[in-house]
Design an enzyme around this catalytic site. Structure first.
Site, PDB file in Angstrom:
ATOM      1  N   LYS A  90      55.222 -14.503 -50.579  1.00 18.38           N
ATOM      2  CA  LYS A  90      54.138 -13.920 -51.390  1.00 18.38           C
ATOM      3  C   LYS A  90      53.564 -12.695 -50.671  1.00 18.38           C
ATOM      4  CE  LYS A  90      53.263 -18.489 -53.182  1.00 18.38           C
ATOM      5  NZ  LYS A  90      52.479 -19.283 -54.094  1.00 18.38           N
ATOM      6  N   HIS A 132      57.779 -15.241 -61.690  1.00 16.15           N
ATOM      7  CA  HIS A 132      56.970 -16.224 -60.956  1.00 16.15           C
ATOM      8  C   HIS A 132      55.646 -16.408 -61.714  1.00 16.15           C
ATOM      9  CE1 HIS A 132      54.478 -18.051 -57.865  1.00 16.15           C
ATOM     10  NE2 HIS A 132      55.601 -18.371 -57.232  1.00 16.15           N
ATOM     11  N   GLU A 190      52.716 -16.550 -60.818  1.00 18.26           N
ATOM     12  CA  GLU A 190      51.626 -15.638 -60.407  1.00 18.26           C
ATOM     13  C   GLU A 190      51.784 -14.267 -61.076  1.00 18.26           C
ATOM     14  OE1 GLU A 190      52.038 -16.269 -56.190  1.00 18.26           O
ATOM     15  OE2 GLU A 190      51.309 -18.311 -56.471  1.00 18.26           O
TER      16      GLU A 190
HETATM   17  C1  PEP Z   1      55.742 -20.726 -54.941  1.00 20.44           C
HETATM   18  O1  PEP Z   1      54.960 -19.813 -54.709  1.00 20.44           O
HETATM   19  O2  PEP Z   1      56.760 -20.474 -55.590  1.00 20.44           O
HETATM   20  C2  PEP Z   1      55.436 -22.054 -54.443  1.00 20.44           C
HETATM   21  C3  PEP Z   1      56.181 -23.039 -54.843  1.00 20.44           C
HETATM   22  O3  PEP Z   1      54.348 -22.169 -53.595  1.00 20.44           O
HETATM   23  P1  PEP Z   1      53.937 -23.492 -52.759  1.00 20.44           P
HETATM   24  O4  PEP Z   1      55.194 -24.031 -52.113  1.00 20.44           O
HETATM   25  O5  PEP Z   1      52.954 -23.001 -51.743  1.00 20.44           O
HETATM   26  O6  PEP Z   1      53.366 -24.463 -53.721  1.00 20.44           O
END
Ligand code: PEP
Length: 257
Positions: A11, A99, A101
């Protein structure tokens, strides 16, 4: 599919100096403890990509690099965007597309996800298509239909059986929350997704799980959840936890139910 796949999504964390350190540590660990049954991919921020691919090349590492996003356009007046051909030139091998986000914070709708998947595969890179429902959809028991529809929309116009497509099921309520889906929920969703993929003639695609995967739960999810690997966020930022997840995949993939 004979090999599992584990992708570390950093990220918007780690500058290029920190990225070099983490890449060196993970590459060294994987060289000393090979995980022959797992493909390992690092997805750093755009500005770190060249540093990461340079380290991987210098170390002759089996690890490859992914971008967290790409433009659906080839080139032109799209300020702030990065094209697939630019990423390819940097030595990047895959791109995470859609994704949650990006979908929720940056208004990436289904049509843009679909055109980005097409741009990535047309450009000769692998697309890691993220799908998954939010909590309200899960509580309304509409998650299966929702995910089927996301797949249908995102794969429209992509050549059938395209081996460049991987799917990552990431329930939004499990991302970064510490609340992992149960192995039963994951197994049921793997079945829904694989059935839809085979109806769409993408049965060779690997299907990953993402959502609060860590060193402690990875082995159980691979064995009982029936996944082909993981998209890992938080736990990919530390060498030990990421290595433990890769190791769990390597040990358990062949025995998964
Ligand atoms: C992601 O950002 O794709 C994710 C799965 O994050 P986390 O493992 O922190 O839940």
């Amino acid at each position: 599919m004979s090999k599992a796949l584990v992708i570390g999504n950093w990220k918007m964390n780690l500058d290029h100096v920190e990225a070099v350190h983490l890449t060196q540590q993970i590459a060294a660990l994987l060289a000393s403890r090979p995980a022959d049954r797992v493909d390992v991919v690092l997805a750093p921020p755009f500005v770190d990509l060249r540093s990461v691919t340079s380290v991987l090349e210098a170390e002759h590492s089996v690890i490859t690099a992914a971008a967290q996003h790409a433009s659906d356009r080839d080139n032109g007046a799209f300020t702030g965007e990065v094209s697939v051909s630019m990423l390819k030139r940097l030595g990047v091998s895959s791109v995470i597309v859609g994704h949650s986000e990006r979908r929720t914070l940056y208004h990436m709708d289904d049509a843009l996800v679909a055109s980005t998947v097409r741009a990535v595969v047309r450009g000769g890179l692998d697309a890691v298509l993220c799908i998954g429902e939010n909590l309200a959809t899960r509580e309304a028991q509409e998650h299966d239909d929702f995910v089927r529809q996301q797949l249908l929309s995102a794969l429209e116009g992509v050549q059938e059986s395209n081996e460049r497509v991987t799917v990552a099921y990431e329930p939004i309520w499990a991302i970064g929350t510490g609340q992992t889906a149960t192995t039963e929920q994951i197994r049921d969703m793997m079945s829904t997704i694989r059935t839809q993929l085979s109806a769409l003639r993408f049965s060779t695609s690997r299907v990953l799980y993402g959502g609060s995967v860590n060193a402690e739960n990875a082995a159980t999810i691979v064995t009982d959840g029936g996944v082909d690997g993981f998209l890992v966020g938080g736990a990919s930022l530390k060498t030990d936890s990421f290595a433990a997840i890769i190791g769990a995949c390597n040990d358990c993939y062949a025995e998964r139910r």
